[in-house]
Enzyme design. Structure first.
Site, PDB file in Angstrom:
ATOM      1  N   ASN A   9      -7.578   2.201  -6.521  1.00  0.00           N
ATOM      2  CA  ASN A   9      -7.766   0.756  -6.702  1.00  0.00           C
ATOM      3  C   ASN A   9      -8.800   0.327  -5.665  1.00  0.00           C
ATOM      4  O   ASN A   9      -8.488   0.234  -4.482  1.00  0.00           O
ATOM      5  CB  ASN A   9      -6.424   0.039  -6.485  1.00  0.00           C
ATOM      6  N   LYS A  11     -10.103  -2.491  -5.288  1.00  0.00           N
ATOM      7  CA  LYS A  11      -9.990  -3.905  -4.882  1.00  0.00           C
ATOM      8  C   LYS A  11     -11.377  -4.552  -4.925  1.00  0.00           C
ATOM      9  O   LYS A  11     -12.188  -4.185  -5.772  1.00  0.00           O
ATOM     10  CB  LYS A  11      -9.293  -4.018  -3.521  1.00  0.00           C
ATOM     11  N   HIS A  94      -0.557  -6.704  -9.347  1.00  0.00           N
ATOM     12  CA  HIS A  94      -0.672  -6.172  -7.988  1.00  0.00           C
ATOM     13  C   HIS A  94      -0.142  -7.218  -6.998  1.00  0.00           C
ATOM     14  O   HIS A  94      -0.302  -8.416  -7.220  1.00  0.00           O
ATOM     15  CB  HIS A  94      -2.145  -5.834  -7.682  1.00  0.00           C
ATOM     16  N   GLU A  96      -1.252  -8.299  -4.330  1.00  0.00           N
ATOM     17  CA  GLU A  96      -2.268  -9.248  -3.844  1.00  0.00           C
ATOM     18  C   GLU A  96      -2.494 -10.346  -4.878  1.00  0.00           C
ATOM     19  O   GLU A  96      -2.779 -11.493  -4.524  1.00  0.00           O
ATOM     20  CB  GLU A  96      -3.568  -8.482  -3.523  1.00  0.00           C
ATOM     21  N   GLU A 166       4.785  -0.193  -4.908  1.00  0.00           N
ATOM     22  CA  GLU A 166       3.964  -0.409  -3.711  1.00  0.00           C
ATOM     23  C   GLU A 166       4.681  -1.374  -2.765  1.00  0.00           C
ATOM     24  O   GLU A 166       4.590  -2.599  -2.941  1.00  0.00           O
ATOM     25  CB  GLU A 166       2.613  -1.024  -4.102  1.00  0.00           C
ATOM     26  N   GLY A 172      -2.324  -1.159   3.091  1.00  0.00           N
ATOM     27  CA  GLY A 172      -3.425  -1.411   4.018  1.00  0.00           C
ATOM     28  C   GLY A 172      -3.004  -1.475   5.475  1.00  0.00           C
ATOM     29  O   GLY A 172      -3.750  -1.920   6.328  1.00  0.00           O
ATOM     30  N   SER A 212      -0.895   2.950   1.691  1.00  0.00           N
ATOM     31  CA  SER A 212      -1.400   3.840   2.738  1.00  0.00           C
ATOM     32  C   SER A 212      -1.296   5.330   2.382  1.00  0.00           C
ATOM     33  O   SER A 212      -1.005   6.164   3.242  1.00  0.00           O
ATOM     34  CB  SER A 212      -0.719   3.554   4.080  1.00  0.00           C
TER      35      SER A 212
HETATM   36  P1  13P Z   1      -3.872   1.048   0.562  1.00  0.00           P
HETATM   37  O1  13P Z   1      -3.898   2.450   0.003  1.00  0.00           O
HETATM   38  O2  13P Z   1      -5.187   0.629   1.137  1.00  0.00           O
HETATM   39  O3  13P Z   1      -2.706   0.844   1.475  1.00  0.00           O
HETATM   40  O4  13P Z   1      -3.640   0.072  -0.697  1.00  0.00           O
HETATM   41  C1  13P Z   1      -2.625   0.339  -1.585  1.00  0.00           C
HETATM   42  C2  13P Z   1      -2.798  -0.516  -2.775  1.00  0.00           C
HETATM   43  O5  13P Z   1      -2.622  -1.734  -2.720  1.00  0.00           O
HETATM   44  C3  13P Z   1      -3.228   0.120  -4.029  1.00  0.00           C
HETATM   45  O6  13P Z   1      -3.107  -0.739  -5.104  1.00  0.00           O
END
Ligand code: 13P
Length: 249
Positions: A9, A11, A94, A96, A166, A172, A212
């Protein structure tokens, strides 16, 4: 046996020229894997990603979509639009998007059905916040997201739905859920799907872990009994690092 799907992803990262360079380096590094490899790119990179992934084993996904086919929804992109350019996967709900763009379990469910209706493969994200985990509510929260987000599907639709667990506190932050914790939560998720759709269907659902994931922890996570691959953020931006995650199992 369920196959593993390793999805990146990106982002809100990468311009078209960076997308093209990523694929030049990445394609040869993952050509021998038996895992399904997906890159979920920003809308503006999708077309370049699709061209770059032609005649390779890499599939392309979007990170969001609207549930309607068309209409007066300024700034939105429909499932039909994604499908028409050759997108195969789409991330839905997601954390976010839930946090910054007010997505709810209801909109997740509408989007999920809309994705299935055009033949896009949905990756539905669920997961609890740190506060929810610390107050002992993780199971309740994740169960509610599954119950409401995945409701009213046909057997065929649920069996081809991908879920990504997740935990928000692991996204992150460099903090990964332990492999045991991630596996345990994914088992609850599968149990909830079993309550809704029966064991035969629940056993077919691919459930990924995200938060992560990196080359140093991918193997131990992906080898767990119920973890069917990963949804990878930051570490999917670098071809070398992401290829090591894809090739970890
Ligand atoms: P990270 O791998 O950067 O922690 O992000 C995970 C994520 O949100 C994947 O959709």
């Amino acid at each position: 046996m369920r196959k593993k799907i390793i999805a990146g992803n990106w982002k809100m990262n990468k311009l078209p020229n960076e997308t093209i360079s990523f694929f030049e380096e990445f394609v040869p590094l993952v050509k021998d894997t038996k895992n399904e490899v997906v890159i979920c790119a920003p809308y503006t990179d999708l077309f370049y990603a699709i061209l770059s992934a032609q005649n390779t084993n890499i599939k392309i996904g979007a990170q969001n979509m609207h549930w309607e086919e068309n209409g007066a929804y300024t700034g939105e992109v429909s499932p039909q639009m994604l499908k028409a350019i050759g997108v195969e996967y789409v991330i839905i709900g997601h954390s976010e998007r839930r946090q910054y763009f007010a997505e709810t379990d209801e909109t997740v469910n509408k989007k999920l059905k809309a994705a299935h209706n055009v033949g896009l493969k949905p990756i539905v994200c669920v997961g609890e916040s740190l506060e929810q985990r610390e107050s002992g509510n993780a199971k309740e929260i994740v169960t509610k997201q599954v119950k409401m987000g995945l409701k009213d599907l046909t057997n065929e639709q649920i069996a081809s739905t991908i879920v990504a667990y997740e935990p928000i506190w692991a996204i992150g932050t460099g903090k990964t859920a332990t492999k045991e914790d991630a596996n345990e939560t994914i088992k609850w998720i599968r149990e909830e799907i079993e309550n809704m759709y029966g064991k035969e269907n629940a056993d077919k659902v691919i459930i990924q872990y995200g938060g992560s994931v990196k080359s140093s922890n991918a193997k131990e996570l992906f080898e767990m009994s119920d973890i069917d691959g990963g949804l990878v953020g930051g570490a999917s931006l670098k071809p070398d690092e992401f290829s090591k995650i894809v090739n970890a199992v």
